[in-house]
Design a protein around this motif. Structure first.
Motif, PDB file in Angstrom:
ATOM      1  N   GLN A  60       0.822  -1.210   0.000  1.00 30.60           N
ATOM      2  CA  GLN A  60       0.000   0.000   0.000  1.00 30.60           C
ATOM      3  C   GLN A  60       0.856   1.260   0.000  1.00 30.60           C
ATOM      4  OE1 GLN A  60      -3.983  -0.313   2.273  1.00 30.60           O
ATOM      5  NE2 GLN A  60      -2.679  -1.805   3.317  1.00 30.60           N
ATOM      6  N   VAL A  81      -3.556   3.326  -4.220  1.00 24.00           N
ATOM      7  CA  VAL A  81      -4.799   2.632  -3.906  1.00 24.00           C
ATOM      8  C   VAL A  81      -5.945   3.328  -4.626  1.00 24.00           C
ATOM      9  CG1 VAL A  81      -6.399   1.955  -2.077  1.00 24.00           C
ATOM     10  CG2 VAL A  81      -3.928   1.865  -1.668  1.00 24.00           C
ATOM     11  N   ARG A 125      -8.169  -4.308  -1.344  1.00 23.25           N
ATOM     12  CA  ARG A 125      -7.717  -3.074  -1.968  1.00 23.25           C
ATOM     13  C   ARG A 125      -7.556  -3.282  -3.470  1.00 23.25           C
ATOM     14  NH1 ARG A 125      -8.770  -1.955   2.485  1.00 23.25           N
ATOM     15  NH2 ARG A 125      -7.565  -0.832   4.072  1.00 23.25           N
ATOM     16  N   PHE A 170      -5.365  -1.730  -6.637  1.00 21.55           N
ATOM     17  CA  PHE A 170      -4.130  -0.980  -6.841  1.00 21.55           C
ATOM     18  C   PHE A 170      -3.983  -0.582  -8.305  1.00 21.55           C
ATOM     19  CE2 PHE A 170      -3.305  -3.731  -3.177  1.00 21.55           C
ATOM     20  CZ  PHE A 170      -2.861  -2.804  -2.238  1.00 21.55           C
ATOM     21  N   TYR A 192      -5.867 -10.731   3.465  1.00 18.77           N
ATOM     22  CA  TYR A 192      -5.611  -9.536   2.662  1.00 18.77           C
ATOM     23  C   TYR A 192      -5.746  -9.887   1.183  1.00 18.77           C
ATOM     24  CZ  TYR A 192      -3.489  -8.231   7.103  1.00 18.77           C
ATOM     25  OH  TYR A 192      -3.262  -8.004   8.437  1.00 18.77           O
ATOM     26  N   GLY A 245      -5.515  -8.159  -2.779  1.00 18.90           N
ATOM     27  CA  GLY A 245      -5.156  -7.044  -3.643  1.00 18.90           C
ATOM     28  C   GLY A 245      -5.485  -7.367  -5.091  1.00 18.90           C
TER      29      GLY A 245
END
Length: 266
Positions: A49, A54, A85, A87, A101, A103
């Protein structure tokens, strides 16, 4: 030299003795605790991050919607507090880390046509975490490094010839153990991810369309035996072999009212 080869195989096989089991019942070798892996995941996600931009807004809500539906179908204790998240990155990639987590790169949103295709990727990545593949890979690599060091020392491999032999032993471990191990993980995550997406109410047939998209977008691939991932063709064949079961799961999920409606940004 023959005794070195036998000693190498014996030492590495001993190091890889299984002490856990994957969701599919495959025996695994794991050295690290769940707490250690979660800490590694948290640090990696925090660093990512810091290094990447983000993305918020519609894209973030779209990915969150899909991730929420998938995570809800995980076994008890694995479905809590996942952080998701998006990206800014043009590569068609996604990842999931121990500790909860997820991404997703914006490039993956460009190459996937709908929620079902994106769910296939995210489900695959979540399956890696569920099956403790990060733990298994890290443990295998640690054990292999220790084994090679012991063999080099015991055999008195010194000087130029010793360095050459050590390099050959390293190549043998890379292509004989570490890379096939990674391909096994990828195939296992394909199967577990297919089941997860179907259980969540996403159409598992979209996984085939996804890999056709990937094949069209990607360039040349290394030979399958030198790659950490199966070829696109191998992947599609593996998915097709499990599709009947996945479709049964999908129909059961839809009958139970699991019908995600995650709106893809225009």
């Amino acid at each position: 030299m023959r005794w070195i080869s036998r000693f190498t195989v014996g030492a590495l096989c001993l190091a890889l003795t299984a002490c856990a089991a994957s969701p599919g019942g495959r025996q695994q070798f794991t050295l690290y605790s769940e707490e250690q892996l979660s800490e590694m995941g948290a640090k990696t996600f925090a660093q990512y991050q810091e290094e990447k931009t983000v993305v918020e807004g519609e894209q973030a809500r779209y990915v969150q919607c899909i991730a929420d539906a998938l995570v809800a179908e995980l076994p008890n204790g694995q479905s809590n507090d996942w952080q998701v998240r998006v990206f800014e990155d043009e590569s068609a990639n996604a990842f999931a880390l121990p500790g909860g987590y997820i991404g997703v790169h914006t490039g993956l949103l460009d190459i996937t046509d709908n929620q079902d295709q994106l769910a296939a990727v995210i489900g695959h990545e979540i399956a890696h975490v569920r099956a403790q593949h990060a733990n298994e890979r890290a443990s295998t690599q640690s054990a292999t490094q220790v084994g090679l060091s012991v063999i080099q020392s015991a055999a008195g491999l010194e000087g130029a010839s010793g360095e050459q032999m050590a390099a050959l032993l390293g190549v043998g471990a890379q292509y004989g153990i570490l890379l096939p191990f990674s391909r096994r993980h990828e195939s296992e995550a394909d199967t577990l991810g297919l089941e997860l997406t179907a259980d969540a109410g996403f159409d598992p047939r979209a996984s085939i369309d996804l890999w056709n998209n990937m094949s069209d977008a990607g360039g040349g691939q290394p030979p399958a035996w030198m790659s950490t991932h199966p070829s696109h063709g191998q992947r599609i064949s593996g998915l097709e072999s499990h599709m009947d079961d996945a479709m049964q799961r999908y129909e059961q999920a839809r009958q139970a009212g699991r019908s995600p409606d995650c709106q893809r940004p225009g």
